[in-house]
Write a protein that holds these residues in place. Structure first.
Motif, PDB file in Angstrom:
ATOM      1  N   GLU A 191       0.614  -1.219  -0.141  1.00 36.53           N
ATOM      2  CA  GLU A 191      -0.135  -0.072   0.071  1.00 36.53           C
ATOM      3  C   GLU A 191       0.909   1.174  -0.090  1.00 36.53           C
ATOM      4  O   GLU A 191       0.687   2.185  -0.629  1.00 36.53           O
ATOM      5  CB  GLU A 191      -0.696  -0.176   1.198  1.00 36.53           C
ATOM      6  CG  GLU A 191      -2.000  -1.089   1.164  1.00 36.53           C
ATOM      7  CD  GLU A 191      -3.199  -0.673   0.764  1.00 36.53           C
ATOM      8  OE1 GLU A 191      -3.112   0.025  -0.443  1.00 36.53           O
ATOM      9  OE2 GLU A 191      -4.232  -1.036   1.013  1.00 36.53           O
ATOM     10  N   ALA A 194       2.807   2.947  -3.228  1.00 36.26           N
ATOM     11  CA  ALA A 194       2.182   3.812  -4.176  1.00 36.26           C
ATOM     12  C   ALA A 194       2.634   5.109  -4.043  1.00 36.26           C
ATOM     13  O   ALA A 194       2.591   5.674  -5.061  1.00 36.26           O
ATOM     14  CB  ALA A 194       0.537   3.890  -3.875  1.00 36.26           C
ATOM     15  N   VAL A 197       5.413   7.164  -6.494  1.00 43.18           N
ATOM     16  CA  VAL A 197       5.236   7.941  -7.690  1.00 43.18           C
ATOM     17  C   VAL A 197       5.562   9.302  -7.102  1.00 43.18           C
ATOM     18  O   VAL A 197       5.336   9.726  -6.269  1.00 43.18           O
ATOM     19  CB  VAL A 197       3.728   7.710  -8.090  1.00 43.18           C
ATOM     20  CG1 VAL A 197       3.393   6.193  -8.482  1.00 43.18           C
ATOM     21  CG2 VAL A 197       2.666   8.385  -6.926  1.00 43.18           C
ATOM     22  N   THR A 200       2.433  14.941  -8.286  1.00 44.69           N
ATOM     23  CA  THR A 200       1.911  15.889  -9.368  1.00 44.69           C
ATOM     24  C   THR A 200       1.044  16.978  -8.626  1.00 44.69           C
ATOM     25  O   THR A 200       0.909  18.043  -9.595  1.00 44.69           O
ATOM     26  CB  THR A 200       1.323  15.112 -10.418  1.00 44.69           C
ATOM     27  OG1 THR A 200       0.034  14.135  -9.699  1.00 44.69           O
ATOM     28  CG2 THR A 200       2.218  13.830 -11.125  1.00 44.69           C
ATOM     29  N   SER A 201       0.251  16.635  -7.568  1.00 43.11           N
ATOM     30  CA  SER A 201      -0.431  17.797  -7.395  1.00 43.11           C
ATOM     31  C   SER A 201       0.357  19.115  -6.631  1.00 43.11           C
ATOM     32  O   SER A 201       1.457  18.533  -6.097  1.00 43.11           O
ATOM     33  CB  SER A 201      -1.381  17.168  -6.213  1.00 43.11           C
ATOM     34  OG  SER A 201      -0.940  16.881  -4.958  1.00 43.11           O
ATOM     35  N   ASP A 300      -4.685  14.820  -5.417  1.00 49.40           N
ATOM     36  CA  ASP A 300      -4.256  13.508  -6.083  1.00 49.40           C
ATOM     37  C   ASP A 300      -4.782  12.239  -5.387  1.00 49.40           C
ATOM     38  O   ASP A 300      -4.230  12.089  -4.119  1.00 49.40           O
ATOM     39  CB  ASP A 300      -2.591  13.591  -6.058  1.00 49.40           C
ATOM     40  CG  ASP A 300      -1.984  12.497  -6.877  1.00 49.40           C
ATOM     41  OD1 ASP A 300      -2.828  11.341  -7.307  1.00 49.40           O
ATOM     42  OD2 ASP A 300      -0.762  12.656  -7.221  1.00 49.40           O
ATOM     43  N   GLU A 301      -5.764  11.868  -6.035  1.00 48.27           N
ATOM     44  CA  GLU A 301      -6.492  10.519  -5.421  1.00 48.27           C
ATOM     45  C   GLU A 301      -5.498   9.469  -4.843  1.00 48.27           C
ATOM     46  O   GLU A 301      -5.836   8.672  -4.066  1.00 48.27           O
ATOM     47  CB  GLU A 301      -7.672  10.109  -6.318  1.00 48.27           C
ATOM     48  CG  GLU A 301      -8.584  11.278  -6.796  1.00 48.27           C
ATOM     49  CD  GLU A 301      -9.837  11.208  -5.642  1.00 48.27           C
ATOM     50  OE1 GLU A 301      -9.914  10.366  -4.904  1.00 48.27           O
ATOM     51  OE2 GLU A 301     -10.761  12.147  -5.847  1.00 48.27           O
ATOM     52  N   ARG A 302      -4.391   9.484  -5.900  1.00 51.81           N
ATOM     53  CA  ARG A 302      -3.686   8.119  -5.778  1.00 51.81           C
ATOM     54  C   ARG A 302      -2.979   8.230  -4.246  1.00 51.81           C
ATOM     55  O   ARG A 302      -2.517   7.228  -3.674  1.00 51.81           O
ATOM     56  CB  ARG A 302      -2.543   8.033  -6.682  1.00 51.81           C
ATOM     57  CG  ARG A 302      -3.029   7.931  -8.049  1.00 51.81           C
ATOM     58  CD  ARG A 302      -1.951   8.133  -9.111  1.00 51.81           C
ATOM     59  NE  ARG A 302      -1.231   9.487  -8.814  1.00 51.81           N
ATOM     60  CZ  ARG A 302       0.072   9.758  -9.130  1.00 51.81           C
ATOM     61  NH1 ARG A 302       0.779   9.166 -10.166  1.00 51.81           N
ATOM     62  NH2 ARG A 302       0.567  11.086  -9.269  1.00 51.81           N
ATOM     63  N   LEU A 303      -2.755   9.517  -3.456  1.00 52.32           N
ATOM     64  CA  LEU A 303      -2.116   9.515  -2.484  1.00 52.32           C
ATOM     65  C   LEU A 303      -3.011   9.524  -1.141  1.00 52.32           C
ATOM     66  O   LEU A 303      -2.470   8.906  -0.153  1.00 52.32           O
ATOM     67  CB  LEU A 303      -1.700  10.823  -2.306  1.00 52.32           C
ATOM     68  CG  LEU A 303      -0.603  11.296  -3.346  1.00 52.32           C
ATOM     69  CD1 LEU A 303      -0.145  12.622  -3.332  1.00 52.32           C
ATOM     70  CD2 LEU A 303       0.670  10.435  -3.618  1.00 52.32           C
ATOM     71  N   ARG A 305      -5.048   6.442  -0.306  1.00 48.02           N
ATOM     72  CA  ARG A 305      -5.145   5.410   0.485  1.00 48.02           C
ATOM     73  C   ARG A 305      -3.562   5.146   1.188  1.00 48.02           C
ATOM     74  O   ARG A 305      -3.494   4.761   2.665  1.00 48.02           O
ATOM     75  CB  ARG A 305      -5.467   4.209  -0.507  1.00 48.02           C
ATOM     76  CG  ARG A 305      -5.338   2.616   0.355  1.00 48.02           C
ATOM     77  CD  ARG A 305      -6.460   3.007   1.572  1.00 48.02           C
ATOM     78  NE  ARG A 305      -6.897   1.576   1.921  1.00 48.02           N
ATOM     79  CZ  ARG A 305      -7.889   1.295   2.786  1.00 48.02           C
ATOM     80  NH1 ARG A 305      -8.507   2.125   3.119  1.00 48.02           N
ATOM     81  NH2 ARG A 305      -8.205   0.186   3.311  1.00 48.02           N
TER      82      ARG A 305
END
Length: 344
Positions: A191, A194, A197, A200-201, A300-303, A305
């Motif tokens: 988890e 992730a 990466v 980018t935000s 940034d939705e990826r961050l 979780r």
């Protein structure tokens, strides 16, 4: 606080203080001019309510400047953000040539309760209507803070910090909980991976300790307080992705569910469903508010979780170092997220 201040003291003023006017007949009413919050309120510092109009928070001990709160107070006033206790002033003094912060003066919010009270009531009742308002409030806070200058172009590796938190949490958590964590080290590490990466935000000045305990429900709505940063994280970077605050706020809803299970005898399945619904409603309102202001790029939705997982690790560290009885909350959340059959 309104006039000249004798050295070595100084006052930074943000908003005009309310009026304090007394006639001779007011002097013997029996009502106290000052009172504290009482022993039932858990505080790192010491706060005094004056005339039911202002709160003076004395920093114990005083903190050397720079300190995040005076800068943020001034900027929130300039940006027109009003969903907080009105910031009136900061009292400082110079000691041995160095300025330090003594006290912060803010407005008193009548009938205020923090989220460890009002939000647990919501969990017990199974109601989630509040969540959209919290999402809107958090988005407006980030919109205001995003215009505070000084953001760096890059930040320290988020993955490195998160993996260190996982390692420390596993080291400090003993017994059956420690064995449970060790069995899921691979899942938790995946988890957190992730975060490898590139971010980018935009990096913005975040609240830094945004949980439901920092959101008061008062007579006229909700207000976010306490911009001192996270006292349990050393050298936390003030400029980070907004997702950091968002993840701490959403995990605090999960902690509320655990409190409701433990203290209000709410069935675990019902509490978990409540937390999931409240989280979804909060995030939907947060996204909608950013989109309405043409700033969807802030999240940034990826961050979310991986930051949530890191936050639970930090809660375990906090429990081990400061409040052992709190361990049940982050462990309850992690056990909900990763049931027994998902241990590989």
């Amino acid at each position: 606080m309104r006039g000249e201040v004798p050295p070595p003291f100084a006052v930074r003023r943000f908003l005009p203080l309310p009026t304090f006017s007394y006639a001779p007949e007011d002097l013997h009413t029996g009502a106290p001019g000052e009172r504290d919050f009482g022993p039932h309120v858990d505080q790192t510092n010491y706060s005094v309510i004056v005339d039911e109009k202002v709160v003076v928070k004395w920093l114990t001990p005083p903190v050397p400047l720079p300190h995040p709160t005076p800068e943020i107070f001034g900027h929130l006033v300039e940006a027109g953000f009003n969903d907080t206790a009105p910031p009136y002033a900061a009292l400082t003094r110079v000691v041995d040539g160095r300025e330090e912060l003594l006290a912060l003066v803010t407005g008193y919010l009548p009938e205020a309760r923090d989220g460890w009270e009002w939000c647990v009531d919501q969990a017990e009742a199974g109601t989630t209507g509040f969540a959209a308002e919290l999402g809107r409030l958090a988005a407006d806070l980030h919109l205001a803070l995003s215009t505070l200058p000084g953001a760096p172009r890059t930040m320290t590796s988020a993955a490195t910090r998160a993996k260190a938190a996982l390692g420390e949490a596993m080291e400090l958590t003993g017994g059956a909980d420690g064995h449970w964590l060790a069995a899921r080290a691979g899942v938790l590490g995946a988890e957190l991976a992730a975060l490898d990466v590139p971010v980018t935000s935009p990096l913005i000045r975040i609240h830094g300790d945004l949980h439901v305990g920092q959101i008061l429900q008062w007579r006229e709505g909700y207000a976010v307080i306490d911009f001192d940063g996270n006292p349990t994280v050393a050298d936390a970077e003030p400029y980070q992705p907004a997702a950091r605050d968002v993840a701490q706020l959403t995990t605090s809803l999960e902690h509320v569910a655990q409190v409701a299970i433990r203290r209000r005898e709410v069935p675990p399945a019902r509490a978990a469903a409540w937390a999931a619904q409240a989280r979804a409603a909060l995030l939907a309102a947060y996204r909608a508010r950013l989109a309405a202001k043409d700033r969807a790029d802030l999240l940034d939705e990826r961050l979310i979780r991986p930051f949530e997982v890191e936050q639970e690790c930090r809660e375990l560290i906090y429990a081990a170092r400061h409040l052992p009885r709190w361990r049940y909350a982050p462990m309850g959340v992690l056990r909900t997220w990763y049931p027994e059959e998902n241990s590989s």
